[in-house]
Design a protein around this motif. Structure first.
Motif, PDB file in Angstrom:
ATOM      1  N   UNK A 150       2.833   2.867   1.257  1.00 59.57           N
ATOM      2  CA  UNK A 150       1.888   2.162   0.687  1.00 59.57           C
ATOM      3  C   UNK A 150       1.626   0.674   0.903  1.00 59.57           C
ATOM      4  N   UNK A 151       2.561   0.315   1.807  1.00 61.03           N
ATOM      5  CA  UNK A 151       2.630  -1.253   2.176  1.00 61.03           C
ATOM      6  C   UNK A 151       1.626  -1.480   3.660  1.00 61.03           C
ATOM      7  N   UNK A 152       1.109  -0.326   4.157  1.00 57.97           N
ATOM      8  CA  UNK A 152       0.428  -0.275   5.324  1.00 57.97           C
ATOM      9  C   UNK A 152      -1.017  -0.905   5.109  1.00 57.97           C
ATOM     10  N   UNK A 153      -1.540  -1.681   5.762  1.00 56.97           N
ATOM     11  CA  UNK A 153      -2.978  -1.993   5.979  1.00 56.97           C
ATOM     12  C   UNK A 153      -3.885  -0.898   6.237  1.00 56.97           C
ATOM     13  N   UNK A 154      -5.133  -1.000   5.957  1.00 54.88           N
ATOM     14  CA  UNK A 154      -6.366   0.309   6.480  1.00 54.88           C
ATOM     15  C   UNK A 154      -6.012   0.253   8.005  1.00 54.88           C
ATOM     16  N   UNK A 155      -5.977  -0.741   8.542  1.00 59.92           N
ATOM     17  CA  UNK A 155      -6.139  -1.015  10.028  1.00 59.92           C
ATOM     18  C   UNK A 155      -4.599  -0.165  10.588  1.00 59.92           C
ATOM     19  N   UNK A 156      -3.788  -0.326   9.800  1.00 57.37           N
ATOM     20  CA  UNK A 156      -2.275   0.172  10.272  1.00 57.37           C
ATOM     21  C   UNK A 156      -2.361   1.687  10.144  1.00 57.37           C
ATOM     22  N   UNK A 157      -3.136   2.375   9.168  1.00 53.89           N
ATOM     23  CA  UNK A 157      -3.189   3.706   8.792  1.00 53.89           C
ATOM     24  C   UNK A 157      -4.520   4.130   9.805  1.00 53.89           C
ATOM     25  N   UNK A 158      -5.333   3.583  10.126  1.00 57.19           N
ATOM     26  CA  UNK A 158      -6.297   4.020  10.913  1.00 57.19           C
ATOM     27  C   UNK A 158      -6.362   3.447  12.223  1.00 57.19           C
ATOM     28  N   UNK A 159      -5.443   3.463  13.122  1.00 57.34           N
ATOM     29  CA  UNK A 159      -5.241   2.871  14.221  1.00 57.34           C
ATOM     30  C   UNK A 159      -6.301   3.151  15.295  1.00 57.34           C
ATOM     31  N   UNK A 160      -6.879   2.192  15.943  1.00 52.47           N
ATOM     32  CA  UNK A 160      -7.917   2.237  16.948  1.00 52.47           C
ATOM     33  C   UNK A 160      -7.520   3.430  17.934  1.00 52.47           C
TER      34      UNK A 160
END
Length: 174
Positions: free
Chosen positions: A75-85
């Motif tokens: 729950x502390x991950x940013x959207x970018x960290x969850x949806x990696x390029x």
């Protein structure tokens, strides 16, 4: 029909079709990705993602284990960290490895469904790290089967673009 039966049938049929598409994939094409557009996974990355798209995600909903390193809260991950390029995503080294991982993920998905009570599947409220809307556990698990289906369809189109002789039956298991 109850949640357990529905989920089991959807898991079994979706993995069976996905296995058929894996059979049409060549090791020589693991580095291939569409030539136009951006943020495309390679075929090898797509195969790897498919092997965690359902069971691996279900584990998070059922047990709370999202497969993260110790001490990292999902729950502390940013959207970018969850949806990696795409360029940062892992790939399989071979189609044989992908097939093995897919079988393991299917066993995991079926095991997790069998561990859930029908009451929990029908009433336990859950949220996803990427979506704080409360949904019942059965619905969340069905979404993970849908996640697998989306990437199965992506693989179908990758194979089409690689000039493989695929047809609608390959997408639906006919």
């Amino acid at each position: 029909m109850n949640w357990s039966e529905l989920l089991t049938q959807e898991i079994e049929s979706t993995y069976a079709v996905t296995k058929g598409l894996f059979e049409l994939t060549d090791d020589e094409m693991l580095q291939w990705k569409p030539a136009t557009g951006s943020n495309w996974m390679t075929t090898g990355q797509l195969l790897k993602h498919i092997t965690i798209a359902c069971g691996g995600s279900m584990r998070g909903f059922v047990t709370g284990d999202w497969g993260l390193p110790e001490g990292v809260d999902v729950h502390s991950l940013s959207t970018e960290e969850m949806l990696a390029p795409a360029e940062t995503m892992q790939a399989v080294g071979s189609v044989a490895e992908a097939k093995k991982l897919l079988e393991e993920d299917e066993r995991l998905a079926l095991s997790l469904v069998s561990e859930c009570s029908e009451k929990d599947l029908d009433t336990k409220q859950t949220t996803a790290p990427w979506d704080q809307t409360e949904l019942i556990l059965g619905h969340r698990l069905l979404q993970m089967v849908d996640h697998l289906k989306v990437h199965k369809a992506q693989l179908f189109y990758y194979l089409k673009l690689q000039n493989k002789a695929v047809h609608t039956g390959n997408l639906w298991g006919m």
